[in-house]
Motif scaffolding. Structure first.
Motif, PDB file in Angstrom:
ATOM      1  N   THR A  26     -12.116   5.480  -3.966  1.00  0.00           N
ATOM      2  CA  THR A  26     -11.296   6.794  -2.873  1.00  0.00           C
ATOM      3  C   THR A  26     -10.951   7.958  -4.285  1.00  0.00           C
ATOM      4  OG1 THR A  26     -10.718   5.341  -1.203  1.00  0.00           O
ATOM      5  CG2 THR A  26      -9.422   7.610  -1.822  1.00  0.00           C
ATOM      6  N   ALA A  27     -11.402   8.521  -4.452  1.00  0.00           N
ATOM      7  CA  ALA A  27     -10.867   8.947  -5.089  1.00  0.00           C
ATOM      8  C   ALA A  27      -9.715  10.430  -4.066  1.00  0.00           C
ATOM      9  CB  ALA A  27     -12.100  10.798  -5.141  1.00  0.00           C
ATOM     10  N   LEU A  43      -5.221   1.841  -4.528  1.00  0.00           N
ATOM     11  CA  LEU A  43      -5.404   3.276  -4.318  1.00  0.00           C
ATOM     12  C   LEU A  43      -4.298   3.206  -3.625  1.00  0.00           C
ATOM     13  CD1 LEU A  43      -7.040   6.515  -5.397  1.00  0.00           C
ATOM     14  CD2 LEU A  43      -5.888   6.630  -2.885  1.00  0.00           C
ATOM     15  N   PHE A  44      -4.502   2.975  -2.161  1.00  0.00           N
ATOM     16  CA  PHE A  44      -3.030   2.494  -1.636  1.00  0.00           C
ATOM     17  C   PHE A  44      -2.364   1.662  -2.088  1.00  0.00           C
ATOM     18  CE2 PHE A  44      -6.771   5.230   0.699  1.00  0.00           C
ATOM     19  CZ  PHE A  44      -6.003   5.776   1.247  1.00  0.00           C
ATOM     20  N   GLN A  45      -2.482   0.448  -2.096  1.00  0.00           N
ATOM     21  CA  GLN A  45      -0.898  -0.389  -2.368  1.00  0.00           C
ATOM     22  C   GLN A  45      -0.617  -0.022  -3.460  1.00  0.00           C
ATOM     23  OE1 GLN A  45      -3.168  -3.770  -2.297  1.00  0.00           O
ATOM     24  NE2 GLN A  45      -3.736  -3.823   0.596  1.00  0.00           N
ATOM     25  N   ASN A  46      -1.211   0.616  -4.969  1.00  0.00           N
ATOM     26  CA  ASN A  46      -1.036   0.874  -5.850  1.00  0.00           C
ATOM     27  C   ASN A  46      -0.781   1.769  -6.844  1.00  0.00           C
ATOM     28  OD1 ASN A  46       1.591   0.156  -7.997  1.00  0.00           O
ATOM     29  ND2 ASN A  46      -0.368  -1.921  -8.651  1.00  0.00           N
ATOM     30  N   PRO A  47      -1.485   3.559  -6.413  1.00  0.00           N
ATOM     31  CA  PRO A  47      -1.224   4.410  -7.265  1.00  0.00           C
ATOM     32  C   PRO A  47      -0.725   4.207  -8.595  1.00  0.00           C
ATOM     33  CG  PRO A  47       0.083   4.571  -5.129  1.00  0.00           C
ATOM     34  CD  PRO A  47       0.010   2.928  -5.019  1.00  0.00           C
ATOM     35  N   GLN A  51       1.953  11.599  -7.821  1.00  0.00           N
ATOM     36  CA  GLN A  51       1.353  12.515  -7.068  1.00  0.00           C
ATOM     37  C   GLN A  51       0.623  11.928  -6.099  1.00  0.00           C
ATOM     38  OE1 GLN A  51      -0.553  15.932  -8.364  1.00  0.00           O
ATOM     39  NE2 GLN A  51      -0.277  17.392  -7.132  1.00  0.00           N
ATOM     40  N   THR A  52       0.039  10.764  -6.241  1.00  0.00           N
ATOM     41  CA  THR A  52      -0.928  10.501  -5.575  1.00  0.00           C
ATOM     42  C   THR A  52       0.361   9.035  -4.417  1.00  0.00           C
ATOM     43  OG1 THR A  52      -2.437  10.012  -6.861  1.00  0.00           O
ATOM     44  CG2 THR A  52      -3.011   8.563  -4.745  1.00  0.00           C
ATOM     45  N   GLU A  53       0.989   8.622  -5.080  1.00  0.00           N
ATOM     46  CA  GLU A  53       1.983   7.642  -4.260  1.00  0.00           C
ATOM     47  C   GLU A  53       2.727   8.953  -2.643  1.00  0.00           C
ATOM     48  OE1 GLU A  53       5.298   5.176  -4.567  1.00  0.00           O
ATOM     49  OE2 GLU A  53       5.166   6.383  -6.135  1.00  0.00           O
TER      50      GLU A  53
END
Length: 61
Positions: A26-27, A43-47, A51-53
């Motif tokens: 994922t980007a 990416l979803f569990q530990n960004p 800013q992603t989080e």
């Protein structure tokens, strides 16, 4: 899901559940700038980027 074993598929979505369910990587972009690119679960569990989080948890920066 069968197609991804033979083809590269690029999908654009704002639906986090769909992204998690369908993608291997994922980007995350914000205003046209790449913020983070990683394996989907990572990416979803530990960004790696704040800013992603904030975006995936609904706290927009």
């Amino acid at each position: 899901m069968q197609l991804k074993s033979e083809f590269t598929i690029v999908m654009v979505t704002h639906n986090m559940e769909q992204a998690t369910r369908c993608s291997d990587r994922t980007a995350f972009y914000h205003l046209g700038k790449l913020i983070e690119y990683a394996p989907t679960l990572q990416l979803f569990q530990n960004p790696g980027q704040k800013q992603t989080e904030e975006d995936i948890t609904g706290r927009f920066s």
